[in-house]
Design a protein around this motif. Sequence first.
Motif, PDB file in Angstrom:
ATOM      1  N   ALA A  56       0.821  -1.214   0.000  1.00 49.98           N
ATOM      2  CA  ALA A  56       0.000   0.000   0.000  1.00 49.98           C
ATOM      3  C   ALA A  56       0.854   1.263   0.000  1.00 49.98           C
ATOM      4  CB  ALA A  56      -0.933  -0.002   1.210  1.00 49.98           C
ATOM      5  N   GLN A  57       1.890   1.295   0.831  1.00 51.49           N
ATOM      6  CA  GLN A  57       2.732   2.489   0.912  1.00 51.49           C
ATOM      7  C   GLN A  57       3.634   2.632  -0.311  1.00 51.49           C
ATOM      8  OE1 GLN A  57       2.317   4.832   3.097  1.00 51.49           O
ATOM      9  NE2 GLN A  57       0.752   3.649   4.169  1.00 51.49           N
ATOM     10  N   ALA A  58       3.976   1.519  -0.954  1.00 51.77           N
ATOM     11  CA  ALA A  58       4.865   1.567  -2.116  1.00 51.77           C
ATOM     12  C   ALA A  58       4.120   1.952  -3.399  1.00 51.77           C
ATOM     13  CB  ALA A  58       5.543   0.214  -2.314  1.00 51.77           C
ATOM     14  N   LEU A  59       2.791   1.879  -3.376  1.00 46.17           N
ATOM     15  CA  LEU A  59       2.000   2.097  -4.583  1.00 46.17           C
ATOM     16  C   LEU A  59       2.048   3.557  -5.043  1.00 46.17           C
ATOM     17  CD1 LEU A  59       0.054   0.709  -6.589  1.00 46.17           C
ATOM     18  CD2 LEU A  59      -1.823   1.414  -5.083  1.00 46.17           C
ATOM     19  N   THR A  60       2.325   3.747  -6.328  1.00 44.62           N
ATOM     20  CA  THR A  60       2.295   5.074  -6.942  1.00 44.62           C
ATOM     21  C   THR A  60       1.477   4.987  -8.227  1.00 44.62           C
ATOM     22  OG1 THR A  60       4.307   4.676  -8.232  1.00 44.62           O
ATOM     23  CG2 THR A  60       4.590   5.614  -6.031  1.00 44.62           C
ATOM     24  N   GLY A  61       1.349   6.106  -8.932  1.00 48.51           N
ATOM     25  CA  GLY A  61       0.655   6.094 -10.214  1.00 48.51           C
ATOM     26  C   GLY A  61      -0.673   6.809 -10.166  1.00 48.51           C
ATOM     27  N   PRO A  62      -1.335   6.972 -11.311  1.00 46.45           N
ATOM     28  CA  PRO A  62      -2.567   7.775 -11.380  1.00 46.45           C
ATOM     29  C   PRO A  62      -3.708   7.233 -10.528  1.00 46.45           C
ATOM     30  CG  PRO A  62      -2.162   6.614 -13.454  1.00 46.45           C
ATOM     31  CD  PRO A  62      -0.921   6.484 -12.640  1.00 46.45           C
ATOM     32  N   ARG A  99      -3.130   8.073  -6.945  1.00 43.70           N
ATOM     33  CA  ARG A  99      -3.279   9.511  -6.684  1.00 43.70           C
ATOM     34  C   ARG A  99      -4.717   9.981  -6.810  1.00 43.70           C
ATOM     35  NH1 ARG A  99       1.322   9.615 -10.114  1.00 43.70           N
ATOM     36  NH2 ARG A  99      -0.005  10.301 -11.851  1.00 43.70           N
ATOM     37  N   GLY A 100      -5.590   9.123  -7.333  1.00 44.74           N
ATOM     38  CA  GLY A 100      -6.972   9.520  -7.541  1.00 44.74           C
ATOM     39  C   GLY A 100      -7.198  10.295  -8.823  1.00 44.74           C
ATOM     40  N   ASP A 101      -6.276  10.199  -9.772  1.00 44.75           N
ATOM     41  CA  ASP A 101      -6.408  10.894 -11.059  1.00 44.75           C
ATOM     42  C   ASP A 101      -7.319  10.092 -11.988  1.00 44.75           C
ATOM     43  OD1 ASP A 101      -4.731  12.874 -10.194  1.00 44.75           O
ATOM     44  OD2 ASP A 101      -2.943  12.055 -11.142  1.00 44.75           O
ATOM     45  N   THR A 102      -8.625  10.118 -11.721  1.00 41.01           N
ATOM     46  CA  THR A 102      -9.563   9.280 -12.465  1.00 41.01           C
ATOM     47  C   THR A 102      -9.625   9.653 -13.945  1.00 41.01           C
ATOM     48  OG1 THR A 102     -11.354  10.770 -11.797  1.00 41.01           O
ATOM     49  CG2 THR A 102     -10.973   8.806 -10.444  1.00 41.01           C
ATOM     50  N   ALA A 103      -9.447  10.938 -14.266  1.00 37.26           N
ATOM     51  CA  ALA A 103      -9.483  11.346 -15.675  1.00 37.26           C
ATOM     52  C   ALA A 103      -8.331  10.728 -16.441  1.00 37.26           C
ATOM     53  CB  ALA A 103      -9.445  12.870 -15.782  1.00 37.26           C
ATOM     54  N   VAL A 104      -7.152  10.716 -15.823  1.00 40.55           N
ATOM     55  CA  VAL A 104      -5.980  10.097 -16.467  1.00 40.55           C
ATOM     56  C   VAL A 104      -6.191   8.600 -16.625  1.00 40.55           C
ATOM     57  CG1 VAL A 104      -3.522   9.582 -16.189  1.00 40.55           C
ATOM     58  CG2 VAL A 104      -4.392  11.875 -15.674  1.00 40.55           C
ATOM     59  N   VAL A 105      -6.700   7.958 -15.571  1.00 40.37           N
ATOM     60  CA  VAL A 105      -6.950   6.516 -15.627  1.00 40.37           C
ATOM     61  C   VAL A 105      -7.898   6.182 -16.769  1.00 40.37           C
ATOM     62  CG1 VAL A 105      -8.002   4.552 -14.423  1.00 40.37           C
ATOM     63  CG2 VAL A 105      -6.467   6.103 -13.189  1.00 40.37           C
ATOM     64  N   GLN A 106      -8.990   6.934 -16.906  1.00 42.19           N
ATOM     65  CA  GLN A 106      -9.970   6.665 -17.943  1.00 42.19           C
ATOM     66  C   GLN A 106      -9.384   6.887 -19.333  1.00 42.19           C
ATOM     67  OE1 GLN A 106     -12.895   5.257 -17.727  1.00 42.19           O
ATOM     68  NE2 GLN A 106     -13.179   5.392 -19.964  1.00 42.19           N
ATOM     69  N   ALA A 107      -8.662   7.984 -19.519  1.00 43.10           N
ATOM     70  CA  ALA A 107      -8.075   8.276 -20.825  1.00 43.10           C
ATOM     71  C   ALA A 107      -7.023   7.237 -21.194  1.00 43.10           C
ATOM     72  CB  ALA A 107      -7.459   9.679 -20.817  1.00 43.10           C
ATOM     73  N   GLN A 108      -6.226   6.849 -20.216  1.00 44.26           N
ATOM     74  CA  GLN A 108      -5.180   5.866 -20.488  1.00 44.26           C
ATOM     75  C   GLN A 108      -5.785   4.499 -20.786  1.00 44.26           C
ATOM     76  OE1 GLN A 108      -2.084   5.355 -17.364  1.00 44.26           O
ATOM     77  NE2 GLN A 108      -0.782   6.366 -18.876  1.00 44.26           N
ATOM     78  N   ARG A 109      -6.861   4.164 -20.074  1.00 41.07           N
ATOM     79  CA  ARG A 109      -7.532   2.891 -20.336  1.00 41.07           C
ATOM     80  C   ARG A 109      -8.002   2.829 -21.791  1.00 41.07           C
ATOM     81  NH1 ARG A 109     -13.413   0.850 -17.980  1.00 41.07           N
ATOM     82  NH2 ARG A 109     -13.554  -0.986 -19.314  1.00 41.07           N
ATOM     83  N   LEU A 116      -8.312  -1.940  -8.406  1.00 39.53           N
ATOM     84  CA  LEU A 116      -7.715  -2.586  -7.255  1.00 39.53           C
ATOM     85  C   LEU A 116      -6.650  -1.693  -6.612  1.00 39.53           C
ATOM     86  CD1 LEU A 116      -7.380  -6.240  -8.598  1.00 39.53           C
ATOM     87  CD2 LEU A 116      -8.965  -5.410  -6.839  1.00 39.53           C
ATOM     88  N   ALA A 117      -5.918  -0.944  -7.457  1.00 45.92           N
ATOM     89  CA  ALA A 117      -4.903  -0.015  -6.934  1.00 45.92           C
ATOM     90  C   ALA A 117      -5.546   1.075  -6.104  1.00 45.92           C
ATOM     91  CB  ALA A 117      -4.105   0.588  -8.087  1.00 45.92           C
ATOM     92  N   ALA A 118      -6.644   1.646  -6.600  1.00 44.46           N
ATOM     93  CA  ALA A 118      -7.336   2.700  -5.859  1.00 44.46           C
ATOM     94  C   ALA A 118      -7.875   2.183  -4.528  1.00 44.46           C
ATOM     95  CB  ALA A 118      -8.475   3.266  -6.704  1.00 44.46           C
ATOM     96  N   ALA A 119      -8.408   0.952  -4.544  1.00 44.70           N
ATOM     97  CA  ALA A 119      -8.931   0.357  -3.312  1.00 44.70           C
ATOM     98  C   ALA A 119      -7.818   0.093  -2.320  1.00 44.70           C
ATOM     99  CB  ALA A 119      -9.673  -0.940  -3.641  1.00 44.70           C
TER     100      ALA A 119
END
Length: 273
Positions: free
Chosen positions: A226-232, A235-245, A265-268
């Motif tokens: 959990a502490q090592a996790l990074t990325g959109p 960070r809660g960047d849902t717009a980036v996640v959706q566009a990248q998907r 799963l990352a967000a959770a």
Amino acid sequence: MKTFNVIGCGRVGQTLAALLHQHGQVQLQDLYSRSFTSAEQAAQFVGAGKPVAELAHMRTAEVWLLSVPDAQVGTAAQALAEAQGTKLAGAIVCHNSGFLSAAVLQPLQALGCHVASAHPVLNFASPHTGVRQFAGTPCGLEGDAPALAWLHRALSAIGGRCFDIASADKPLYHAAAVFSSNFTVVLQGIAQDAWRSAGVPPELIRPLTEALLTSTVDNVLAMGPAQALTGPAARGDTAVVQAQREVVQGWHAPAGEVYAILSDLAAALKRRA
């Protein structure tokens, strides 16, 4: 020192036979594989043992290792029972499946064998790397008490860190190993394909992989997932996640689905932290 026979001369079987022999835990006798050439190669690698062409020609042994693919464990157990019969009474027989319990060895248990499963949690890329990397490897064990007692002693002597696992928990336990190791490799394959498609110079793909993978492993071991996790997604960047998907979906549809599921799963995971 117990006499020891091996059925199945693949990477795991060769590694364990070599280590048990080198550390004086067994007297290696016979090696059997569906391919006689494989048995010959195993004897050469271990530096001991006699390749045998037929199960019925294998000598009586105090310990038998069935190091065959999961789908073949039950068949191998039945074949051994038919080939050796009551001569097996009192012997220890174990297999290496992380998914199957010792119950799959019931035909041998019915003959008076003590049965168990011993699953070393290691990526056995080759027998050479297996021998070199085995020290400190966790080994999940379950089965009959006499078999477990010997496995604890023998595997600990070659550097294993033994722990008991309940028979009913083996499928989930093994799935965790698949997530941790096998799927990590699959994701690295997807990442490298995506970098190539994005025009990254071929000579930089290995450095990119090494830099990210090494730092990720170091951080997970030091801080936990959990502490090592990074990325959109973290960070809660849902717009980036959706566009990248959508981009990934257009490039490779199954990878797009994986991207979406893992982002959720990352967000959770981050929320729980």
